[in-house]
Design an enzyme around this catalytic site. Structure first.
Site, PDB file in Angstrom:
ATOM      1  N   ASN A   9       0.876  -1.177   0.000  1.00 17.42           N
ATOM      2  CA  ASN A   9       0.000   0.000   0.000  1.00 17.42           C
ATOM      3  C   ASN A   9       0.910   1.223   0.000  1.00 17.42           C
ATOM      4  OD1 ASN A   9      -1.844   2.043   0.395  1.00 17.42           O
ATOM      5  ND2 ASN A   9      -2.805   1.140   2.182  1.00 17.42           N
ATOM      6  N   ARG A  87      -2.557  -2.048  -3.514  1.00 14.38           N
ATOM      7  CA  ARG A  87      -3.739  -1.197  -3.374  1.00 14.38           C
ATOM      8  C   ARG A  87      -3.592  -0.028  -4.337  1.00 14.38           C
ATOM      9  NH1 ARG A  87      -5.846   2.261   1.884  1.00 14.38           N
ATOM     10  NH2 ARG A  87      -7.875   2.767   1.014  1.00 14.38           N
ATOM     11  N   HIS A 176     -12.930   3.585  -0.427  1.00 16.45           N
ATOM     12  CA  HIS A 176     -12.983   2.583   0.657  1.00 16.45           C
ATOM     13  C   HIS A 176     -13.614   1.265   0.209  1.00 16.45           C
ATOM     14  CE1 HIS A 176     -12.877   6.136   3.690  1.00 16.45           C
ATOM     15  NE2 HIS A 176     -11.662   5.594   3.596  1.00 16.45           N
ATOM     16  N   ARG A 237     -10.672  16.601   6.373  1.00 11.82           N
ATOM     17  CA  ARG A 237     -11.493  16.985   5.222  1.00 11.82           C
ATOM     18  C   ARG A 237     -12.839  17.520   5.683  1.00 11.82           C
ATOM     19  NH1 ARG A 237     -10.320  11.373   2.876  1.00 11.82           N
ATOM     20  NH2 ARG A 237      -8.312  11.586   1.834  1.00 11.82           N
ATOM     21  N   GLU A 381      -8.325  -4.631   5.173  1.00 12.10           N
ATOM     22  CA  GLU A 381      -8.120  -4.368   3.747  1.00 12.10           C
ATOM     23  C   GLU A 381      -6.947  -5.178   3.184  1.00 12.10           C
ATOM     24  OE1 GLU A 381      -9.294   0.196   3.035  1.00 12.10           O
ATOM     25  OE2 GLU A 381      -8.151  -0.139   4.866  1.00 12.10           O
TER      26      GLU A 381
END
Length: 395
Positions: A9, A87, A176, A237, A381
């Site tokens: 990742n 990923r 996601h 965010r 993940e």
């Protein structure tokens, strides 16, 4: 010997890795190369319960990839790697599932760079570094956006001129997706519901946060949009706001639109509201001590999340369960309680004892017997990437 998948990742300033034995679903070794591009890059590895940290000679991704593979070799694990799973944040409309990496796949990932300028270039560096280091191994791209390619038009199109979509790809992509795929499968198993006849609202809550409506194993609506900026309040965010603000702030702050968007991505959300931190744990501790800004930031986070849960329910014929996952969703019992209290109108009621016990790696129901089901599922993940990679390599 079982399949051993190296999961990579690669971020803008870091590379996370893990070597997973797919049959047992065990992580053999994991680690993080961080501060890449900064003055002093370091590599942390965790193996057999022991943590090791080394300084990297150069602070770039290529050096980090070489150091990761050297570490695996030194521990006698290099030859065990069957394949590498990467990923990739954005696959645009090119990919609706994971895929073996070819030159054509690399070109398509490059075409998606404008949609994810912070993420895709870093993902590509991780891929090219691994291709150079272990060219003999099959390599697989697993996309965060692919799961949401099942969205119907009424969910992914914005109410803007159609040529923006046709000529520039302006639409909702969602993110996601790797986490959602793993969590929905685990929730269906836990609740003994067939995945092909299920309806879930799932909230992935971490520093980045989103929510998705999942029907029969397919995404039908999601909160993140063209970029991960849309939707819920997040760590740094803003989530949803009036887009006219960008023009207004550009004028009054004498900054261009890109600078404003950068502030909305990096200096807003929980951090902007609290003026203290983007970490929910720190905010909850500060709120308990009477910090009004921290308390306000948490309440706004909860309010926006509860509104979105109600909205996502409209995308489904029914809701079999509300799922909480991600670092905040899995570990903040107080936040989950606040959210369920706001959702009493929809028939959700917390079981306080079960909710308080479901933290630090535990999954389980947190709703009481009178309530519609709410459940915590721990996401993984890396394991999802490993399983996808193994399936493609086998086929």
């Amino acid at each position: 010997m079982g399949l051993h998948i190296l999961v990579i990742n690669s971020g803008s300033s870091s590379i996370k890795f893990s070597l997973i034995e797919v049959n047992t679903q065990k992580t053999i070794i994991s680690g993080l190369a961080e501060k890449l591009g900064l003055e002093k890059a370091i590599l942390h590895t965790k193996y057999n319960g022991e943590t090791q940290t080394i300084d990297l000679e150069k602070n770039n991704h290529e050096t980090a990839m070489q150091a990761i593979l050297k570490t695996l070799g030194e521990k006698g694990l290099g030859k065990e790697i069957t394949a590498v799973g990467h990923r990739v944040v954005h696959g645009g409309e090119y990919f609706s599932s994971s895929t073996i990496i070819t030159p054509e796949v690399l070109k398509a990932i490059e075409k998606c760079v404008p949609y994810a300028p912070l993420h895709n270039p870093a993902n590509l560096i991780g891929i090219t570094g691994a291709l150079q280091a272990v060219p003999e191994l099959p390599q697989v791209a697993v996309f965060d956006t692919a799961f949401h390619q099942s969205l119907p038009q009424h969910a992914y199109l914005y109410a803007v001129p159609m040529e923006w979509y046709k000529e520039h790809g302006v639409r909702r992509y969602g993110f996601h997706g790797i986490s959602y795929r793993f969590v929905m499968q685990e929730a269906a198993k836990s609740l003994q519901i067939p995945l092909e006849n299920s309806a879930f609202v799932c909230a992935h809550l971490g520093n980045g946060a989103s929510i998705t409506a999942i029907l029969n194993g397919k995404s039908v609506d999601t909160s993140m949009g063209f970029t991960p900026l849309e939707g819920l309040v997040m760590g740094t965010r803003s989530g949803d706001l009036d887009p006219a603000l960008i023009g207004y702030l550009s004028d009054v702050l004498k900054k261009d639109a890109h600078e404003i968007v950068d502030m909305l991505n990096k200096k807003s959300g929980l951090l902007g509201l609290s003026g203290l931190s983007n970490d929910m744990r720190e905010l909850e501790a500060a709120s308990a001590k009477g910090d009004e800004h921290a308390k306000m930031a948490i309440e706004i986070f909860v309010f926006r999340l509860a509104k979105y849960i109600a909205a996502m329910s409209v995308s489904l014929p029914r809701v079999d369960a509300l799922i909480f996952t991600g670092g905040i969703g899995e570990n903040s019992a107080s936040l989950r309680k606040k959210v369920l209290e706001r959702l009493a109108v929809l028939g959700y009621f917390v079981d306080e004892a079960a909710n308080n016990e479901t933290t630090r790696g535990k999954s389980g129901l947190i709703s009481n017997q009178q309530s519609k089901k709410a459940i915590v599922i721990n996401t993984n993940e890396e394991l999802m990437i490993a399983m996808d990679t193994a399936a493609l390599v086998k086929s």
